[in-house]
Design an enzyme around this catalytic site. Structure first.
Site, short mmCIF file in Angstrom:
data_model
loop_
_atom_site.label_atom_id
_atom_site.label_comp_id
_atom_site.label_asym_id
_atom_site.label_seq_id
_atom_site.Cartn_x
_atom_site.Cartn_y
_atom_site.Cartn_z
N ASP A 1 9.10 2.41 1.82
CA ASP A 1 7.94 3.16 2.31
C ASP A 1 7.80 2.84 3.79
O ASP A 1 7.31 1.77 4.17
CB ASP A 1 6.70 2.74 1.52
CG ASP A 1 5.43 3.45 1.98
OD1 ASP A 1 5.44 4.00 3.10
OD2 ASP A 1 4.43 3.44 1.23
N PHE B 1 0.85 -1.19 0.00
CA PHE B 1 0.00 0.00 0.00
C PHE B 1 0.88 1.23 0.00
O PHE B 1 1.74 1.39 0.86
CB PHE B 1 -0.94 0.04 1.21
CG PHE B 1 -1.87 1.22 1.14
CD1 PHE B 1 -2.98 1.20 0.31
CD2 PHE B 1 -1.61 2.38 1.87
CE1 PHE B 1 -3.82 2.31 0.20
CE2 PHE B 1 -2.43 3.49 1.76
CZ PHE B 1 -3.54 3.46 0.93
N LYS C 1 2.79 9.21 8.60
CA LYS C 1 1.84 8.98 9.70
C LYS C 1 2.23 9.57 11.06
O LYS C 1 1.62 10.53 11.50
CB LYS C 1 1.52 7.49 9.82
CG LYS C 1 0.63 7.02 8.66
CD LYS C 1 0.07 5.65 8.89
CE LYS C 1 -1.09 5.34 7.96
NZ LYS C 1 -0.70 4.90 6.61
C1 LIG Z 1 -0.96 5.23 5.19
C2 LIG Z 1 0.06 4.82 4.21
C3 LIG Z 1 0.31 5.57 3.04
C4 LIG Z 1 -0.53 6.75 2.64
O1 LIG Z 1 -0.44 7.81 3.54
P1 LIG Z 1 -1.48 9.03 3.42
O2 LIG Z 1 -0.98 10.00 4.44
O3 LIG Z 1 -2.84 8.47 3.75
O4 LIG Z 1 -1.42 9.54 2.04
C5 LIG Z 1 1.36 5.17 2.23
N1 LIG Z 1 2.10 4.10 2.54
C6 LIG Z 1 1.88 3.34 3.63
C7 LIG Z 1 2.75 2.18 3.91
C8 LIG Z 1 0.84 3.67 4.49
O5 LIG Z 1 0.61 2.90 5.57
#
Ligand SMILES: *Cc1c(COP(=O)(O)O)cnc(C)c1O
Length: 396
Positions: free
Chosen positions: A221, A136, A250
């Protein structure tokens, strides 16, 4: 409560399947709804409020900075932005930072930088990025295209070109997917939304060796797993394998919107004036708060405590695993823990909420526990009691 819920349904896009509770107030690991009911928060805004709700020091810095300066354009310099970048680079592999407002935007910056870096060296045509199934990376068009989940793509085709998906934890699948068009590999060091999937053995090390062999940029990420969540400031530290680019968001602002893309000098030099920008990226307000958050989250004693409390939580969850046959596995690192069930998880989320505990379910069958990192063992005991009761209902 009913009025708020109805008004929300009337006026806000229906993009979220919300649970029927209206939150009003938070403190530490606890939230209160508009009926005055107390909840134990083991979700923390999905790994966002790592220092808990209304952390007094964070609130103090927020109010103080709001009184001094909230925003100026990135056409100018500010001290809070500069200081935060200096700390992030001091504490990581990186040399340079680009500030955004969210995880998706941090990943957009990473994708753009990887493409630009490759183009500067090899010319056009080398822009494909290999990402993982069940990954994700966000909801913007490029990041949803990078996400290895069909349900995230559906309805938004044509996607951004150049993303290939391979199995997580399989370096040979990555190697099989490399072509003359490939410029980068993008991976979550632990998959969050994919169900808390942990890297096997030397997966990240082998992946990096492969990236070096084909001159591919390695992107981590760490939007969900970074900022102390796993018991080290960054998740990659536990594997001892640094990337070329890393994204954060986050928990970086403990709830204030801020994202960051970190990169080595070698890669970051592809970004020049005009390459990329963000109006709100790295305002004095959010960066001064993030610097205060980072100060606590990078404290070795704080991180040691996360590992210790996380170990205790795992132990207690292990007791439940022994007791209930429909629990397939409990896995995680630090305070990022998933409980995989043989059953859909959503009803357990709803039953926990009824009993006063907040969790969520990811990848359909994995209950996700990501409490604030300041959680106490007594909070964990309270939570286990609630979860045990909810799981027991399933057997009667
Ligand atoms: C939450 C998340 C995102 C997206 O972050 P947003 O602030 O909602 O755009 C991207 N990568 C990972 C691994 C995430 O958990």
């Amino acid at each position: 409560m009913e009025d708020t819920i109805q008004s929300c349904r009337d006026h806000i896009c229906g993009t979220y399947a919300r649970l029927p509770v209206v939150f009003e107030r938070g403190r530490g690991c606890r939230l209160w709804d508009d009926q005055g009911r107390e909840y134990l928060d083991f979700l923390a805004g999905i790994a966002v409020c790592n220092l808990g709700h209304s952390h007094p020091e964070v609130t103090r810095v927020l109010c103080q900075q709001a009184d001094i300066l909230v925003h100026v354009s990135n056409l100018f310099y500010t001290l809070p932005q500069t200081e935060l970048a200096a700390e992030l680079t001091r504490l990581s592999f990186a040399d340079k930072v680009f500030f955004s407002n969210s995880g998706a935007e941090a990943n957009e910056a990473a994708i753009k930088l990887a493409r630009k870096h490759s183009r500067d060296r090899y010319g056009p045509g080398r822009y494909h990025i290999i990402t993982m199934k069940d990954s994700f990376h966000g909801r913007t068009l490029a990041t949803l295209s990078a996400t290895g989940q069909e349900k995230v793509h559906k309805g938004f085709e044509p996607l951004v070109d150049g993303f290939t998906f391979v199995d997580f934890n399989s370096v040979s699948s990555v190697e099989a997917a490399v072509t003359k068009h490939t410029c980068a590999v993008m991976v979550e060091p632990i998959q969050g939304e994919g169900g808390i999937n942990i890297p096997d053995g030397n997966y990240l090390g082998d992946l990096k060796a492969l990236c070096r062999r084909y001159d591919l940029t390695l992107i981590y990420d760490e939007v969900q797993v970074g900022m102390g969540r796993t018991g080290t400031l960054f998740a990659y530290e536990q594997d001892g394998v640094a990337p070329d680019i890393m994204t954060l968001a986050k928990a970086l602002g403990n709830g204030l919107p801020i994202g960051a893309m970190l990169a080595s000098d070698e890669v970051a030099s592809a970004f020049v004036p005009g390459s990329h920008a963000s109006t709100f990226g790295g305002t004095p307000l959010v960066t001064s708060v993030a610097a205060r958050v980072l100060k606590t989250l990078s404290d070795p004693a704080f991180l040691q405590r996360v590992r210790e409390v996380g170990g205790y939580f795992m132990e207690r969850l292990g007791e439940l695993e022994d007791r209930y046959s429909f629990i397939r596995e409990v896995r995680g690192r630090g305070l990022l823990i998933g409980m995989e069930l043989d059953l859909p998880g959503q009803k357990f989320v709803e039953r926990c909420l009824e009993k006063g505990a907040i969790i969520n379910c990811t990848h359909d069958t994995v209950l996700r526990f990501v409490p604030p990192l300041i959680v106490e063992k007594t909070d964990i005991d309270d939570f286990i009691r609630i979860l045990d009761g909810v799981l027991r209902e399933e057997t009667t």
